[in-house]
Design a protein around this motif. Structure first.
Motif, PDB file in Angstrom:
ATOM      1  N   THR A 179       0.826  -1.205   0.000  1.00 39.14           N
ATOM      2  CA  THR A 179       0.000   0.000   0.000  1.00 39.14           C
ATOM      3  C   THR A 179       0.861   1.256   0.000  1.00 39.14           C
ATOM      4  O   THR A 179       0.594   2.208  -0.742  1.00 39.14           O
ATOM      5  CB  THR A 179      -0.941  -0.001   1.215  1.00 39.14           C
ATOM      6  OG1 THR A 179      -1.744  -1.185   1.166  1.00 39.14           O
ATOM      7  CG2 THR A 179      -1.817   1.227   1.226  1.00 39.14           C
ATOM      8  N   VAL A 180       1.884   1.263   0.819  1.00 49.68           N
ATOM      9  CA  VAL A 180       2.795   2.417   0.874  1.00 49.68           C
ATOM     10  C   VAL A 180       3.490   2.608  -0.471  1.00 49.68           C
ATOM     11  O   VAL A 180       3.628   3.744  -0.953  1.00 49.68           O
ATOM     12  CB  VAL A 180       3.813   2.245   2.025  1.00 49.68           C
ATOM     13  CG1 VAL A 180       4.915   3.274   1.944  1.00 49.68           C
ATOM     14  CG2 VAL A 180       3.106   2.312   3.369  1.00 49.68           C
ATOM     15  N   PHE A 215       1.901   9.452  -5.988  1.00 47.32           N
ATOM     16  CA  PHE A 215       2.381  10.801  -5.793  1.00 47.32           C
ATOM     17  C   PHE A 215       3.644  11.103  -6.608  1.00 47.32           C
ATOM     18  O   PHE A 215       3.854  12.239  -7.030  1.00 47.32           O
ATOM     19  CB  PHE A 215       2.655  11.076  -4.314  1.00 47.32           C
ATOM     20  CG  PHE A 215       1.392  11.310  -3.524  1.00 47.32           C
ATOM     21  CD1 PHE A 215       0.623  12.445  -3.736  1.00 47.32           C
ATOM     22  CD2 PHE A 215       0.971  10.381  -2.588  1.00 47.32           C
ATOM     23  CE1 PHE A 215      -0.539  12.667  -3.017  1.00 47.32           C
ATOM     24  CE2 PHE A 215      -0.196  10.586  -1.871  1.00 47.32           C
ATOM     25  CZ  PHE A 215      -0.954  11.734  -2.084  1.00 47.32           C
ATOM     26  N   ALA A 216       4.460  10.106  -6.843  1.00 49.51           N
ATOM     27  CA  ALA A 216       5.701  10.320  -7.603  1.00 49.51           C
ATOM     28  C   ALA A 216       5.404  10.638  -9.068  1.00 49.51           C
ATOM     29  O   ALA A 216       6.102  11.442  -9.678  1.00 49.51           O
ATOM     30  CB  ALA A 216       6.595   9.079  -7.498  1.00 49.51           C
ATOM     31  N   PHE A 217       4.390  10.016  -9.634  1.00 48.30           N
ATOM     32  CA  PHE A 217       4.141  10.198 -11.055  1.00 48.30           C
ATOM     33  C   PHE A 217       3.063  11.225 -11.375  1.00 48.30           C
ATOM     34  O   PHE A 217       2.943  11.668 -12.511  1.00 48.30           O
ATOM     35  CB  PHE A 217       3.778   8.854 -11.710  1.00 48.30           C
ATOM     36  CG  PHE A 217       4.954   7.925 -11.804  1.00 48.30           C
ATOM     37  CD1 PHE A 217       6.028   8.210 -12.635  1.00 48.30           C
ATOM     38  CD2 PHE A 217       5.003   6.772 -11.046  1.00 48.30           C
ATOM     39  CE1 PHE A 217       7.117   7.359 -12.721  1.00 48.30           C
ATOM     40  CE2 PHE A 217       6.085   5.914 -11.113  1.00 48.30           C
ATOM     41  CZ  PHE A 217       7.139   6.206 -11.944  1.00 48.30           C
TER      42      PHE A 217
END
Length: 55
Positions: free
Chosen positions: A43-44, A51-53
């Protein structure tokens, strides 16, 4: 071992504690806590990828 049709639809909340423990022992599945830990890590990672992409 025969199963009663009513047993298939009973919820855990409806089962007494001693019946639940006996059912768990009959199942013979004891995975421990590692599935929850792996699920939490996955999940993390998915949240981080989102959020990174997407920024």
């Amino acid at each position: 071992m025969e199963t009663d049709k009513n047993d298939l639809t009973r919820q855990d909340e409806e089962i007494a504690a001693h019946e639940f423990e006996a059912e768990e022992k009959r199942d013979r599945h004891d995975f421990g806590n590692w599935p929850e830990a792996v699920g939490l890590v996955a999940t993390v990672i998915v949240i981080w990828l989102i959020f990174a992409f997407t920024g």
